[in-house]
Each structure stands twice: as structure tokens, then as C-alpha cells.
Motif scaffolding. Sequence first.
Motif, PDB file in Angstrom:
ATOM      1  N   GLN A  98      46.560  -7.288 -53.423  1.00  0.00           N
ATOM      2  CA  GLN A  98      45.457  -7.315 -54.301  1.00  0.00           C
ATOM      3  C   GLN A  98      44.628  -8.851 -54.052  1.00  0.00           C
ATOM      4  N   GLN A  99      45.367  -9.784 -53.933  1.00  0.00           N
ATOM      5  CA  GLN A  99      44.684 -10.966 -53.711  1.00  0.00           C
ATOM      6  C   GLN A  99      43.785 -11.194 -52.361  1.00  0.00           C
ATOM      7  N   ALA A 100      44.464 -10.602 -51.336  1.00  0.00           N
ATOM      8  CA  ALA A 100      43.905 -10.575 -49.982  1.00  0.00           C
ATOM      9  C   ALA A 100      42.797  -9.890 -49.848  1.00  0.00           C
ATOM     10  N   ALA A 101      42.819  -8.651 -50.580  1.00  0.00           N
ATOM     11  CA  ALA A 101      41.495  -7.560 -50.676  1.00  0.00           C
ATOM     12  C   ALA A 101      40.425  -8.266 -51.281  1.00  0.00           C
ATOM     13  N   GLU A 102      40.487  -8.857 -52.516  1.00  0.00           N
ATOM     14  CA  GLU A 102      39.793  -9.551 -53.315  1.00  0.00           C
ATOM     15  C   GLU A 102      39.118 -10.626 -52.398  1.00  0.00           C
ATOM     16  N   ASN A 103      39.971 -11.416 -51.599  1.00  0.00           N
ATOM     17  CA  ASN A 103      39.359 -12.551 -50.850  1.00  0.00           C
ATOM     18  C   ASN A 103      38.463 -11.901 -49.621  1.00  0.00           C
ATOM     19  N   ILE A 104      38.769 -10.856 -49.311  1.00  0.00           N
ATOM     20  CA  ILE A 104      37.968 -10.065 -48.359  1.00  0.00           C
ATOM     21  C   ILE A 104      36.588  -9.703 -48.512  1.00  0.00           C
ATOM     22  N   ILE A 105      36.714  -9.204 -49.879  1.00  0.00           N
ATOM     23  CA  ILE A 105      35.321  -8.742 -50.616  1.00  0.00           C
ATOM     24  C   ILE A 105      34.493 -10.242 -50.956  1.00  0.00           C
TER      25      ILE A 105
ATOM     26  N   ALA B  17      44.856  -1.666 -55.272  1.00  0.00           N
ATOM     27  CA  ALA B  17      46.115  -0.891 -56.258  1.00  0.00           C
ATOM     28  C   ALA B  17      47.365  -1.652 -56.286  1.00  0.00           C
ATOM     29  N   ASP B  18      47.449  -2.115 -54.911  1.00  0.00           N
ATOM     30  CA  ASP B  18      48.818  -2.797 -54.650  1.00  0.00           C
ATOM     31  C   ASP B  18      48.614  -4.333 -54.915  1.00  0.00           C
ATOM     32  N   SER B  19      49.551  -4.656 -56.061  1.00  0.00           N
ATOM     33  CA  SER B  19      49.730  -6.091 -56.475  1.00  0.00           C
ATOM     34  C   SER B  19      49.801  -7.143 -55.342  1.00  0.00           C
ATOM     35  N   GLU B  20      50.770  -6.750 -54.512  1.00  0.00           N
ATOM     36  CA  GLU B  20      50.923  -7.661 -53.270  1.00  0.00           C
ATOM     37  C   GLU B  20      49.648  -8.013 -52.267  1.00  0.00           C
TER      38      GLU B  20
ATOM     39  N   ALA C  94      23.436   3.951 -46.833  1.00  0.00           N
ATOM     40  CA  ALA C  94      24.618   4.817 -46.968  1.00  0.00           C
ATOM     41  C   ALA C  94      25.491   4.114 -47.817  1.00  0.00           C
ATOM     42  N   VAL C  95      26.235   4.783 -48.721  1.00  0.00           N
ATOM     43  CA  VAL C  95      27.350   4.409 -49.755  1.00  0.00           C
ATOM     44  C   VAL C  95      28.594   4.971 -49.528  1.00  0.00           C
ATOM     45  N   THR C  96      29.787   4.328 -49.471  1.00  0.00           N
ATOM     46  CA  THR C  96      31.030   4.793 -49.714  1.00  0.00           C
ATOM     47  C   THR C  96      31.763   4.366 -50.765  1.00  0.00           C
ATOM     48  N   TYR C  97      32.576   5.144 -51.643  1.00  0.00           N
ATOM     49  CA  TYR C  97      33.225   4.527 -52.868  1.00  0.00           C
ATOM     50  C   TYR C  97      34.364   5.228 -52.821  1.00  0.00           C
ATOM     51  N   GLU C  98      35.275   4.612 -53.378  1.00  0.00           N
ATOM     52  CA  GLU C  98      36.750   5.154 -53.878  1.00  0.00           C
ATOM     53  C   GLU C  98      37.240   4.166 -55.140  1.00  0.00           C
ATOM     54  N   ALA C  99      37.769   5.052 -56.237  1.00  0.00           N
ATOM     55  CA  ALA C  99      38.268   4.697 -57.394  1.00  0.00           C
ATOM     56  C   ALA C  99      39.528   4.142 -57.229  1.00  0.00           C
ATOM     57  N   VAL C 100      39.790   2.749 -57.953  1.00  0.00           N
ATOM     58  CA  VAL C 100      41.073   2.344 -57.895  1.00  0.00           C
ATOM     59  C   VAL C 100      41.582   2.526 -59.499  1.00  0.00           C
ATOM     60  N   PRO C 101      42.193   3.888 -59.783  1.00  0.00           N
ATOM     61  CA  PRO C 101      42.533   4.265 -61.209  1.00  0.00           C
ATOM     62  C   PRO C 101      43.271   3.318 -61.934  1.00  0.00           C
ATOM     63  N   SER C 102      44.292   2.936 -61.183  1.00  0.00           N
ATOM     64  CA  SER C 102      45.461   2.135 -61.797  1.00  0.00           C
ATOM     65  C   SER C 102      44.663   0.650 -62.467  1.00  0.00           C
ATOM     66  N   ARG C 103      43.600   0.374 -62.171  1.00  0.00           N
ATOM     67  CA  ARG C 103      43.001  -0.968 -62.454  1.00  0.00           C
ATOM     68  C   ARG C 103      41.756  -0.800 -63.015  1.00  0.00           C
TER      69      ARG C 103
END
Lengths: 135, 666
Positions: B63-70, B58-61, B130-139
Motif C-alpha cells: 500500500q505504502q509503496a503504491a501511494e509513494n508512486i502516485i 488493496a494489499d497492506s504490504e 484517455a482515462v483508465t480506472y479501477e476501484a479498490v473496494p476494500s478501501r
Amino acid sequence: MNTEPVFLYVEDDEFSRTVMELLLTRALGFTQLTMFEDSSNFLKKMEALSLKPDLIFLDIHMKPDDGFALLTLLRSHESYCKAKVVAVTASVMNEEVELLKEAGFDGALAKPLDIGFCSEFIKRTINGERVWHIG
Amino acid sequence: MKVRNSLALKVTLWFLLLAFLSGAFMVVFVRRAVLEALRVQTISQSADYTHQLALALADSESQQAAENIILHQNLDHQRLFVVSENGRYILHPDITKVNHLLLQDYPSKVVNEILGNAQGSLDVASFSNAVTYEAVPSRGLVVVSVIPEAEANQAIAYFEGQSYIQIFTALFIMAIVGGAATWITILPIRQLTKAVQEIGEGKLETRVEIEDLDAELEILGMSFNRMAEQLQQLFYGLEDRVAERVRDLTLAAQVSRQITTELDAARVVAHVAALTASVFELYHVSIFLHDEADQILKLSQGTGKAGEEMAAGGKQFNIRDRGLVPLSARTQEAIVSNDVAQDANYFQNPLLLETRSELAVPMLFQGNLIGVLDLQAEQINRFTADDIKIMVTLAEQVAIAITNARLFEELQVALKHAERANQVKSTFLASMSHELRTPLNAIINFSQFISSAMLGPVNDEQIALLQKLTASGKHLLSLINDVLDISKIESDSLQLFIEEGINLAEELDTVVASGHALLKDKEVELQSRIGTNLPPIAGDKRRIRQIMLNLVSNACKFTDSGQITVSLSQQGHEILFSVTDTGPGIAPKDHEIIFETFRQSETGIRHGEGSGLGLPISKRLAEIQGGRLWLESEVGKGTTFYVALPLGLSELAQPTLLEGGSSHEH
């Protein structure tokens, strides 16, 4: 019996001598009887009389020598050892008779004399039988 | 100890059972709970991670790092991806998945859940991941984290892989440790048990080691040791006391035994004093004998030098004197002083200065004071109650022994007198017989010579008188013989002359002849019935004839009319001789009297003849030859006397064998 037997009676009781004398000489008819009144100088008296008795009657209770002592003298004497020696005694208890037998008497006659038996007694004794008439 | 009932084994086995039960409980219940907790924790961690990632996206700063992790995550491990709100993959480490529908990989229920909620976790049994999930509504995105089954259950797999070995190892160790602990705990109890067992077997010295015991067991152990101690003391104390008493009694019995065989009173006393002093280790022992007439207690025996001096000085007490000995005599009780210095009754003997204890015991026999046994010791408190009892018993024994010895002495004296009297009687009878027979020789035979007319003529009157004289002499002779016989019979000194081969028929003939002579003036028939083939017998011929003659003479004397029958017959091993008359008979009351010496029945007395000795003599003569004599009679009808004599010697009661071959003629 061919010859008459010769008798000797040594007795210190006068009545007893009389009984024997009457018995032998009067009742039974013998004649050859010599009697001594006591036992003193016994062998000397016999020798002095030159007696050769066939049957010697000895009283037992006499002095100085008793019948047993006279028997011993007779038995040890050459001339008289063959004579028949009979005890004439008033001591007739069994043990006393036993002593007579042991001493070597040829028989015994009890006082009082059983005159009915004396003839037979004399015969049997002279014939060598030992008769103990003590009843 | 029996293994089956061992307490230690039981406790150990129970402990092991408990361990296994708790182990099983752990495996079944605890394991499940633990595993569930681990899974929940895994899921919760995953949810946290998902949340962080959602925030980062959700945080633009960031965002890129998280995407990279994924995008650069290791595919073998957690699978993170991002989907759009319409359910298509936006970011996925596997590029080929992008823009593909999530529905292609997951069931619609899961997809709807993920897309319908802001955040959450799914742990569906049918869908093993097992599944965990969380929405990122802003995106308009949803971050999803899938934990593969293997990963979700990684802890479980690990747990399960290790736990069984560990559980069983743990159980094993628990069992070992528990068993050992139990054993160690139980061991002192086993020691106690063993100790009790040993005591039970009589090893009273057994004790348990207290130091190693726990507090509770220590008390038990101490109590046990105390109990064992008391038991031991009690037991050995008792044993010692019993041994002591047995020893004393043995000594007393020894003294008693020695003295009761002693028949000399003086020696009894000497023995007792010496033995008692030595076996009971006493300073001094004296025995005083009671003189009833003078009321004096005279020293009979004292031990040691003091005893000798006392005896030499004629030591004695009057019964009223001071001192334990006279006191004991007066009271007829044992008097003890266990500390003489403190005792007013004690009376010091200058010869016995070392005495510290004294015991005076009366010697009583049937309530009569025989004397006093006096014991002295150099020690204070020497005489216990047991000692006194023993000494009282001993004193009684001594009293008996002394009394016996005195009686024996009296008896000896009486016996000597009796023997002497008997000897005098025998001598008297023998000499009387001898002295009477000599004059009878003259009386009987002179009267016979004269009456037979051998010495000259005699008239009938003289003959009759002389015959009476002869008969009287013979009667006197028979009396003398009878008196001698009965005297010998009564003193058991009658000797038999036993011979064999006696022909009783012959003997009877002479007896019958005498009978005929006695009956010559009477109308009485005398007949004999002699059995055929009678065997000869053994016995004393003269005595047998004496019996027959006595019975026949009696019959002739007492029968005035009728007949007399004598008979001889064999009855088994006996010869039976009988004499039956038709005389007056004998009343039953007289059946015993006539066999008593010097007694006659009234008829006999009236008849005025005889000594009253014939029947007693005949009876005894029959008996000492092993035979019997008895009678049957009816008053007014007559009497039968029977004599049974044994055939053989072996049946003789008194086989006094004297030399045979003799001949006693009548």
C-alpha cells in the motif's frame, strides 16, 4: 568563112568514111578533106602530107591508137595543137561523152551522123564553140 | 525507337502510378488503423498499470509503496491519482487537489463512469484525454490514470512527424528501384527490337546476345537468331545463285553477240568453240556440223591440242554411232552425262581422257539439225539444269549464226553473179549500141543522100522507098536508144547532165516542129499554149526534151482527127507541161500497164509501132529529176499527159551534178 576549112577524118570504117566524104564534099561542097583509114603512123602521115587541118574528126574505137591517143599526140604537137578536134563516135552513153569532155575534145558528133545539123556544127566548132551533138 | 511508344517507358510509368496509388492508400487507410491501434495499446497499457496499482493499494504490504508512486510521479507525464467513492481526490501528486471534487476537473459523465464501475477505460472524443480506472473496494477508493492527450497521441505525433518524409522517400526509392527493375527487364526486349529492326534494314548478320537473357527471352532470342541465320543463308544463297546465273547468261550473251556479227561460217564455229571453252572454263569444246546427205557429223572445230589432232584426223561421227554427240543429233535433245564413268551412252575419246562430265547440245535452226555443240569438263556434276538451258540457247544462237553466215556466203556468190551478169549486160548493151550505130550511119545517111538526088536523078517511087529506108533506120536507132535508157534506168546507172537556165518554151518549139512533121499526112491540128514569163528551170535539157518529144510523138501517132494541144505553165514551184489529144483514149485498166517496160495498151499493140519503152522511160526521167508524169483519159474522147518538173535543183531526187555548159542539139 574567108578561106575554105581544111578537114581531116581518121576512121577505120569504110562506110563511115563514105558518109563523111559524101556529106562534106557532095552535100556541103567542101573540097579540103583528107581521110586516114587507120591511126597508124599518124603524125608521120600528117607531116608527109604537110597537112594543116582546121578541123579534125577522130573516130574513137580504132587501132592501133584510139581517138584519145591521137588527141594526145595532136595536143602535144606544136603544129596541130591549135586545130579543132571533134570525136565522131557511136559510143554515146553519158559516161562515154564525159570521157571525151575530160580528154579535151572540142566537141563530138554521134553516129549515125545527123547530116541536117552538120553544116551548123562545123561553123560553130570552127568559131570556137564546143558542141556535143550526141542525141 | 520512338520514345512515345516505348514499352519500357510505359511499364515504368504504370509502375510509378501503382506506387503512388498504394502510397496514397497507405496514408489514408493504413495510417488511421495504425494510429488507432497505437492509442488502444497505450490505453491498454495504462489500464494494466492502473490495475497493478489498484492491487497494490488493496494489499497492506504494498500500500505504502503504491501511494509513494502516485505521490512522487512526474507531473509532466502520466497523471495517477486516487479518488474516494464519493468523488473527492484522496491521493494526488498535486497536494492542493486533495479533498477537492473530481467534478471540478472532469465532466460529470466521466466522473459518473469512474465512480459507477469497478474498472474500465474511457476514450471520449470530446474529452481528449484517455482515462483508465479501477476501484479498490476494500478501501473505498478508485485508482484513476489519466493519459494526457499529448501522451496518448505521442505515437501518432511521432508517426506523423516521420512518416511523410519516409513515405515519400520510400515512394521515391520504390519508383527508382521499380523503374530501374523495369528498365533492366525491358532492356533485352529492346535489344531484340533493335535486332529485328536491323534485320529489317538488311543487316542480316545481326544477332542477339543470349547469355544475358531470362529464360523466356532466351527462347525468344534463340528463335530470333535461328530465324536470322536462316534468312541470311537463304538471302545470300539466293544472291549467289542469281549472281552465278547472271554471270552465265552474260557469258552466253557475250558469245552470242560475238558470233552473230560474224558472217563467215567457219569463223563463227571457231569463235564459238574458243569462247565457250574459255568463258565457261571447260576442258574441251567441239563443234560438229551435220552433213545431211551422208548422215555424218563432221568435226568443224575443237579446242586445244585434242581439237587440232581430231581435226587433222578428220574426226567425224556417223549419226548412228555410239556417243553423246550422235545421240544428241538423233534425238535433237541436249544429252548430259554428269559422270561419264557411269554412263553407257558415253563413248570415250582417247584424246580426252580427263573428261568426267559431257554435255552434247544439238544446234537447231527451224527444226533442222545444223550440228552439235559438245562440251566436256574434268569435274563430275559439272552441268546443272541451268547450264543446260543456257547451252541450249547458245546452241540455237550458233545455229542461227551459222545459217546466217551460210546464207550470207550464198548471197555473196549470188551477188557476184548478179553483178557480173549486170556488167555483162551493160557491156553488151554498150557494144551493141556501138555496133548497130555504125551500120545505121551508112543506112540512114546513104538513103538520105540518094533520095535527095545529090548523087543523080531518082524517081518518086525510089524517093518514097528511100525515105522509108531512112525512117526505118531512124526508128531502129530510137529503139536502140530506148533499150539503152531503160537498161540504165533499171540499173540505177543513168547519169543526168544537170544545167540551169533551161528555156522550156524554146525546147518545146523544136518538139512541136517534129510533131508537125509527123502530122503532115493527117487532118490533125497541133497547137501550143505557152504561158507568159515562164522562169527558166534546172535539169537535164536533153532528157526533158526526150520526155516532151515522146509525149508529143505518141499523141501524133494515136490521133487521127481533131487536135493536139501542148501547153506549158507555171504551177507554184513547178512547170507543168501537158499534151492533150483527141485520140482513142486509154482505158483505166491500161493506165498502169502503159508505164510498164515493153508493154503497150491494146490500142498501142494494134498500132504496131513503138517499143513500149517510151512512157516508162519518160516517167522515170521525170521522176529522177524530181518531177512527176501522169495522165487523164476518157476512152473515145482523148488523153492528156501531164509532166510536172521542179524549178530548182534542190528538189531534184537525184542531183547527179555534171559539168554544165554543154549543148545537146538535135
